[in-house]
Write an enzyme that holds these catalytic residues in place. Structure first.
Site, PDB file in Angstrom:
ATOM      1  CE  LYS A   1      43.898  52.669  51.057  1.00 33.52           C
ATOM      2  NZ  LYS A   1      42.984  52.915  52.130  1.00 33.52           N
TER       3      LYS A   1
HETATM    4  N1  GLU Z   1      40.962  50.845  54.685  1.00 37.33           N
HETATM    5  C1  GLU Z   1      40.311  51.733  55.600  1.00 37.33           C
HETATM    6  C2  GLU Z   1      40.392  53.158  55.110  1.00 37.33           C
HETATM    7  O1  GLU Z   1      40.685  53.416  53.961  1.00 37.33           O
HETATM    8  C3  GLU Z   1      40.801  51.560  57.021  1.00 37.33           C
HETATM    9  C4  GLU Z   1      42.242  51.881  57.234  1.00 37.33           C
HETATM   10  C5  GLU Z   1      42.749  51.552  58.632  1.00 37.33           C
HETATM   11  O2  GLU Z   1      41.956  51.176  59.480  1.00 37.33           O
HETATM   12  O3  GLU Z   1      43.951  51.685  58.844  1.00 37.33           O
HETATM   13  O4  GLU Z   1      40.086  54.081  55.835  1.00 37.33           O
END
Ligand code: GLU
Length: 425
Positions: free
Chosen positions: A111
């Site tokens: 993240k």
């Molecule tokens: N931000 C989204 C999540 O927290 C998608 C993450 C992604 O597709 O890599 O699941």
């Protein structure tokens, strides 16, 4: 367990560590594996200088945390929000590890984000900030190492800027380095609605287990961004009456149901796309806190973390809580919901449609061949149903709550990968 436990003064990180340790202990995971999994593999903080429109230079702080690459390249979104910091990114990165593991896709978790209120930036400033952030995290991202995606306050445009910046730096096309791109530009048809489709699929599967006809169900969806709008829209088209919606401008409740398509069209006419001023007969405007406490069968938080706490868990009037956002419920609230018989479908199962959609986009980018929306949605739907069943059955046969069941299934796969590879690097 003989090793010392990590704790954190950051509540989301502390909650995620507590959830992890409790599940790891229950499954009898070896200390060495617990220690490896409780620490992120790599964290970086970067300074992002941006020349502002008024001629001054502002330096923003950006982060990227890779929690695990045990099962594959790390994967996870990038958010723009004033509250973003390294601890929050670590907590959300570990949640991505469990999400990808549970979903059965070949990724670990990551993240990132920038501490900024994006609404204060012009389009030019936003582009400069995104591109400089991309350049500063460039050494650690790649389609076989770490693949960013949209998260809170980011979307297709930011992903294109990131992809373009990295492609220019490397002197070659890098389409698979980020997902969540527009479907017209190396993205996947269906990706935009994927998280919402996944949450609504979980809700409809849950109703099946309870023998409830969707046409007799009511729901409140908190958050009217990408996840909340599509979740509400898919639920409505399955017959569920949406009695409440909510965004930063407050809660909107109507016992006869809210027309989601109309509300979505309305937000497109308003600066910053909010629900400010939305009206229809019988609609009551209330605070963001009050809307969570209104009567409904399903409450689905789809905005930020930490909204269901020990302060309001006692007051919820829903039968089911299905978490569309990441980390909306604190462990203290979980205990209260459990005592009150409110069934919780956990975030990293319920909102995994987004990263599953991302996986499909990455597969298409690597192959250079693209699917129809029908194929994307059919495969997403099937996988979400299968994953829901997996957790439901584990929870049923082992007599544990769904969150714990999801953790146990997810941790097991990562632990096996670590055991297979050993501890070198
Ligand atoms: N931000 C989204 C999540 O927290 C998608 C993450 C992604 O597709 O890599 O699941």
């Amino acid at each position: 367990m003989t090793i010392s436990r990590r704790t954190s003064s950051h509540s989301l990180l502390d909650n995620s560590l507590r959830n992890f340790y409790a599940a790891a202990e229950e499954m009898g995971l070896e200390d060495k594996v617990i220690e490896v999994m409780s620490c992120p593999e790599r964290s970086i903080q970067v300074s992002i200088p941006v020349k502002m429109d008024n001629g001054t230079v502002k330096v923003f702080q950006g982060y990227r945390v890779q929690h695990s690459t045990a099962c594959g390249p790390s994967k996870g979104g990038i958010r723009f929000h004033p509250d973003v910091n390294l601890d929050e990114c670590e907590a959300l990165a570990s949640l991505m590890t469990w999400k990808c593991s549970l979903a059965g896709i070949p990724y670990g978790g990551a993240k990132g984000g920038i501490s900024v209120d994006p609404d204060t930036l012009s389009m030019r400033e936003r582009e400069a900030m995104t591109r400089t952030y991309a350049a500063r995290i460039e050494p650690i991202i790649g389609n076989w190492s770490d693949i960013p995606a949209p998260d809170v306050n980011t979307g297709g445009q930011e992903m294109v800027w990131i992809m373009d910046t990295i492609s220019k730096l490397r002197g070659r096309w890098e389409p698979a380095i980020v997902t969540g791109k527009p479907s017209s530009f190396w993205g996947s048809k269906g990706r935009r609605a994927a998280t919402g489709l996944g949450v609504s699929t979980c809700i409809l599967e849950l109703l099946k287990t309870q023998h409830v006809d969707p046409c007799s169900a009511t729901a409140i969806v908190q958050g009217f961004g990408n996840v909340g709008t599509y979740n509400a829209l898919f639920l409505q088209s399955a017959g569920v009456k949406i009695v409440g919606i909510c965004d930063i401008t407050g809660g909107y409740y109507c016992k006869d149901g809210i027309d989601i398509e109309k509300a979505m069209a309305f937000t497109k006419t308003i600066p910053y796309r909010t629900l400010e001023g939305y009206s229809q007969p019988g609609l009551v405007h209330m605070s963001r806190e009050e809307i969570l406490e209104q009567e409904c069968m399903i409450l689905s938080p789809c905005a930020l973390e930490g909204v269901i706490t020990s302060k309001n868990a006692e007051k919820l009037k829903c039968a089911y809580l299905v978490e569309g956002s990441n980390g909306p419920t604190t462990p203290e609230a979980d205990v209260i919901l459990d005592r009150r018989g409110i069934l919780v479908v956990p975030d990293f199962l319920a909102n995994s449609g987004g990263v599953i959609g991302s996986y499909y986009e990455w597969v298409q980018d690597l192959a250079g061949a693209f699917w129809t929306e029908e194929k994307h949605n059919r495969r997403l739907n099937l996988l979400m149903k299968e994953n829901f069943r997996k957790v439901w059955e584990y929870s049923d046969t082992h007599n544990v709550k769904m969150r714990r069941a999801a953790f146990l299934v997810a941790i097991k796969r990562v632990a096996e990968a670590i055991e297979l590879k050993g501890f070198f690097l």
